[in-house]
Design a protein around this motif. Structure first.
Motif: not given
Length: 265
Positions: A109-124
């Motif tokens: 991902c890129n540093p912009v959408n990283y924060r957007y994606l993080l809550p969804y994948v942080a527990h993987w």
């Protein structure tokens, strides 16, 4: 990990992973395991990983988008207006590549959408991020080279790769030469930063759409909540319509007039 407010980036709270209850993390991990189960089925030709490429890099492939929406709770089901609220272009938010293996996940991902994606994948479990810093990302040429090299590294240990080629209800005949024309796949053949050859010649590709559709059909707390939400919405609509029709037309209207009115609804 940074604290994160889903509304800061224009994210619809209804689609945020944490909004349907405290079990969001377990449901997220469960969905990932369900997808990974496709890779552990007893078959000599089972793929080593499932490749999911979003946006222009897969020519907006609907099968990839559907897999992303399953894993990310409909994040990419948002309409153009929702994305505009983030202040970033859809091209930047779609800049995502996932390689799902049986025991790990690689995510570009890129540093912009990283924060957007993080809550969804942080527990993987065993999640490997491929992401530049904000300063590095400012160099467009370096950013593009990083994406290509990340893609090459992600698939390096694979020999067979599954592609979620078709979305449910829109089955397409799998064509690996169409996949070869996807921009990031074409870039794989670039000398120097690429994978030293054509992607479709180096890897055996197979369509995993049907197997994934079986996964999507399984009920879990998130899909149950979505179903109940749809039922509630439909019930409210029905009640509103019945109430409206029960009180209309006013006295003095005949059935012929009423029939003409209903035909306009």
């Amino acid at each position: 990990m940074d604290s994160f407010d889903p509304q800061q980036l224009g994210l619809s709270p209804a689609r945020f992973a944490g909004t349907f209850g405290s079990g969001a993390a377990s449901v997220s991990c469960s969905r990932l395991r369900q997808v990974q189960s496709v890779l552990t089925q007893s078959s000599k030709s089972q793929p080593d990983g499932i490749l999911c490429i979003l946006g222009i890099d897969s020519r907006y492939n609907e099968g990839c988008r559907e897999l992303a929406n399953y894993l990310l709770f409909g994040l990419y089901s948002q309409n153009a207006t929702d994305f505009e609220k983030t202040g970033f272009s859809e091209e930047i938010l779609d800049d995502v590549i996932l390689l799902i293996k049986s025991d790990s996940v690689h995510l570009y991902c890129n540093p912009v959408n990283y924060r957007y994606l993080l809550p969804y994948v942080a527990h993987w479990r065993n999640l490997h991020f491929h992401c530049m810093t904000e300063n590095e990302y400012e160099d467009e040429e370096a950013a593009e080279e990083f994406k290509i090299s990340s893609f090459v590294d992600m698939v390096r240990d694979c020999s067979r790769i599954g592609i979620p080629y078709s979305s449910q209800g829109h089955l397409q005949i799998f064509d690996m030469f169409v996949v070869e024309k996807w921009p990031i796949v074409q870039a794989f053949a670039l000398e120097g930063i690429g994978g030293d050859g054509f992607f479709t010649m180096k890897y055996e590709l197979q369509d995993v759409s049907l197997s994934l559709w079986n996964v999507y059909s399984r009920m879990d707390p998130a899909s149950l909540e979505n179903m109940l939400s749809e039922v509630r919405s439909q019930s409210v609509l029905n009640i509103t319509m019945f109430s409206y029709l029960g009180n209309y037309p006013p006295k003095g209207f005949n059935w012929k007039t009423r029939k003409a009115h209903l035909s306009l609804l």
